[in-house]
Design a protein around this motif. Sequence first.
Motif, PDB file in Angstrom:
ATOM      1  N   ARG A  14       9.845  14.657   0.597  1.00  0.00           N
ATOM      2  CA  ARG A  14       9.400  14.844   1.982  1.00  0.00           C
ATOM      3  C   ARG A  14       9.278  13.487   2.664  1.00  0.00           C
ATOM      4  O   ARG A  14       9.097  12.458   2.019  1.00  0.00           O
ATOM      5  N   GLU A  15       9.364  13.508   3.973  1.00  0.00           N
ATOM      6  CA  GLU A  15       9.271  12.280   4.762  1.00  0.00           C
ATOM      7  C   GLU A  15       7.821  11.962   5.074  1.00  0.00           C
ATOM      8  O   GLU A  15       7.048  12.837   5.440  1.00  0.00           O
ATOM      9  N   LYS A  16       7.457  10.704   4.905  1.00  0.00           N
ATOM     10  CA  LYS A  16       6.096  10.259   5.190  1.00  0.00           C
ATOM     11  C   LYS A  16       6.166   9.058   6.129  1.00  0.00           C
ATOM     12  O   LYS A  16       6.892   8.102   5.890  1.00  0.00           O
ATOM     13  N   VAL A  17       5.384   9.118   7.215  1.00  0.00           N
ATOM     14  CA  VAL A  17       5.326   8.034   8.192  1.00  0.00           C
ATOM     15  C   VAL A  17       3.986   7.320   8.064  1.00  0.00           C
ATOM     16  O   VAL A  17       2.927   7.971   8.109  1.00  0.00           O
ATOM     17  N   VAL A  18       4.030   6.019   7.900  1.00  0.00           N
ATOM     18  CA  VAL A  18       2.813   5.210   7.830  1.00  0.00           C
ATOM     19  C   VAL A  18       2.806   4.251   9.008  1.00  0.00           C
ATOM     20  O   VAL A  18       3.752   3.487   9.211  1.00  0.00           O
ATOM     21  N   ARG A  19       1.749   4.295   9.798  1.00  0.00           N
ATOM     22  CA  ARG A  19       1.636   3.423  10.965  1.00  0.00           C
ATOM     23  C   ARG A  19       1.196   2.020  10.560  1.00  0.00           C
ATOM     24  O   ARG A  19       0.400   1.855   9.627  1.00  0.00           O
ATOM     25  N   ILE A  20       1.717   1.042  11.262  1.00  0.00           N
ATOM     26  CA  ILE A  20       1.342  -0.350  11.034  1.00  0.00           C
ATOM     27  C   ILE A  20       0.304  -0.742  12.081  1.00  0.00           C
ATOM     28  O   ILE A  20       0.498  -0.504  13.273  1.00  0.00           O
ATOM     29  N   ARG A  21      -0.790  -1.315  11.640  1.00  0.00           N
ATOM     30  CA  ARG A  21      -1.825  -1.765  12.579  1.00  0.00           C
ATOM     31  C   ARG A  21      -1.455  -3.116  13.174  1.00  0.00           C
ATOM     32  O   ARG A  21      -1.474  -3.306  14.382  1.00  0.00           O
ATOM     33  N   ARG A  22      -1.158  -4.074  12.323  1.00  0.00           N
ATOM     34  CA  ARG A  22      -0.755  -5.399  12.803  1.00  0.00           C
ATOM     35  C   ARG A  22      -0.007  -6.149  11.700  1.00  0.00           C
ATOM     36  O   ARG A  22      -0.080  -5.808  10.523  1.00  0.00           O
ATOM     37  N   LEU A  23       0.691  -7.176  12.138  1.00  0.00           N
ATOM     38  CA  LEU A  23       1.438  -8.054  11.238  1.00  0.00           C
ATOM     39  C   LEU A  23       1.140  -9.476  11.702  1.00  0.00           C
ATOM     40  O   LEU A  23       1.383  -9.807  12.866  1.00  0.00           O
ATOM     41  N   GLN A  24       0.573 -10.291  10.819  1.00  0.00           N
ATOM     42  CA  GLN A  24       0.124 -11.613  11.231  1.00  0.00           C
ATOM     43  C   GLN A  24       0.577 -12.697  10.265  1.00  0.00           C
ATOM     44  O   GLN A  24       0.848 -12.434   9.099  1.00  0.00           O
ATOM     45  N   LEU A  25       0.657 -13.905  10.788  1.00  0.00           N
ATOM     46  CA  LEU A  25       0.981 -15.078   9.974  1.00  0.00           C
ATOM     47  C   LEU A  25      -0.314 -15.759   9.544  1.00  0.00           C
ATOM     48  O   LEU A  25      -1.265 -15.865  10.333  1.00  0.00           O
ATOM     49  N   GLU A  26      -0.330 -16.252   8.312  1.00  0.00           N
ATOM     50  CA  GLU A  26      -1.484 -17.001   7.840  1.00  0.00           C
ATOM     51  C   GLU A  26      -1.084 -17.876   6.666  1.00  0.00           C
ATOM     52  O   GLU A  26       0.019 -17.747   6.115  1.00  0.00           O
ATOM     53  N   GLU A  27      -1.987 -18.770   6.270  1.00  0.00           N
ATOM     54  CA  GLU A  27      -1.717 -19.659   5.150  1.00  0.00           C
ATOM     55  C   GLU A  27      -2.290 -19.076   3.870  1.00  0.00           C
ATOM     56  O   GLU A  27      -3.346 -18.444   3.867  1.00  0.00           O
ATOM     57  N   ASP A  28      -1.583 -19.280   2.778  1.00  0.00           N
ATOM     58  CA  ASP A  28      -2.061 -18.850   1.467  1.00  0.00           C
ATOM     59  C   ASP A  28      -3.124 -19.824   0.980  1.00  0.00           C
ATOM     60  O   ASP A  28      -3.017 -21.037   1.213  1.00  0.00           O
ATOM     61  N   PRO A  29      -4.173 -19.336   0.308  1.00  0.00           N
ATOM     62  CA  PRO A  29      -5.128 -20.261  -0.315  1.00  0.00           C
ATOM     63  C   PRO A  29      -4.564 -20.814  -1.614  1.00  0.00           C
ATOM     64  O   PRO A  29      -3.458 -20.484  -2.022  1.00  0.00           O
TER      65      PRO A  29
END
Length: 484
Positions: free
Chosen positions: A117-132
């Motif tokens: 079956r098809e499942k749709v997942v909404r994306i809230r946001r996509l952001q850039l950041e630095e890894d610790p």
Amino acid sequence: MRKAKIGLEVHIQLTKLKTKLFCSCPSDYRDKPPNTVVCPVCLGLPGALPKLNEEAVKMALTLCLSLNGKVSRKVVFARKHYFYPDLPKGYQITQFTSLGSSPVCQGGQLVMRVDGREKVVRIRRLQLEEDPGRIVWPRGKASEYVLVDYNRSGIALIELVTEPDMETPEEARAFVEKLRSLVEHLGICDCELEGAMRVDANVSVEGGERVEIKNIGSIKDVEKALKFEITRQSTLLDQGGRVERETRHWDAERRVTVGARSKELEEEYRYMPEPNIPPYLIEEGLLEQAKRELPELPDQRIKRMIKEYSLSEYLASVLVIRDKRLADLFEEAAKLYTNYKRLASLLVVDYLRWVEELGLPLGKCVKPEWLAELLSYVDRGKITLEQARETVLPSMLRECKEPSRVIEEKGLGVVRDVDKILSIVRKVLRENPKAVEDAKKNPKAINFLVGQVMKALRGKADPRTVRQMIESELGMSARHGSDG
């Protein structure tokens, strides 16, 4: 089991960048001596000023477009404050959706198939950041102290946050698999590298608080960690207990989640605009260029492969979603071998099985021309398909040898002496009277007799021929079909 709500935070390293996000240190930090790929910027020394790597913004832009998200025309960075040894500045340069900050992308969706079956997942946001940096436990979790390696500090990350649209661990795993395929097709991340793709999962069940699971390092562990946590929370509530809002860590060795600390609220991070990095404006020309240069994406590739190679949706989907390199391997071999269904089946059914059983990385010790050569031997009757699948292929993977050498060294081949095969068939029938009676009553029981004959012939016969001979001896009508 109580109904669950699951949201994911997926951290994707931009491994294709040559330098870190805010400094000129090389991004290739793996296998380097600790604290050698560092500079005043990624060590957070006073007075050091960050400078944005614009290629990272362009890579994040392509992922946003691929997810049908809304691109922010002005990208603003923020400081996220928390105190932990792997964060040298005492804050992380990231992005937020308020207080003057804005992420690269908001909205969008990812569509995948789960159990047909098809499942749709909404994306809230996509952001850039630095890894610790990395915390190193020299003697495991029982260590009296820890070490910190800052080589990873400052590596460019995309953090993708979903809405809590997933309800089962299987859906969460399917989401991460599809996302991995997407970023590999975009060419922004080599997810095979250690730590290149990491997942934090937020999960709650009916009647309980939200719990965050950190330290999930593989796609399989996403499913395992969520299964354990949903069971833990459901059991606790069913027994009259309470599920506390907290952060837990996934212990892959013991396959359990372990309490770490109470869950922070957003305001505890004391977000503020990053004063040392000016807003980055995404101009219309850059946006149009990114749209034009988007490569063939997983869903497009699946449709093309179904049409071009006459594959089933299942075979095409596994080839593309399981790993981009698997689809690449198929398409390279398909230039040399045109029984596409047999080639795809060998990769999906047998190659993946042996890679997992032998504990090998995908792509090790296999070449497209070797796969074409192996299956051509089957087509010409030099070896059986069973020998190719169960003997030659695993030997190719273990020993990095071409099929011709494996066949020669193991003395493989096909017995063509009909009288010899028939004599063994009759011998097996005489020695297994009960199996003969079972086969007469239930045609499926004939598989045991076929196996006994193949064992006596050391696999050097065509199973279809053996089956036909047994059916003939038992006075049964022939029952055989294509082996794909």
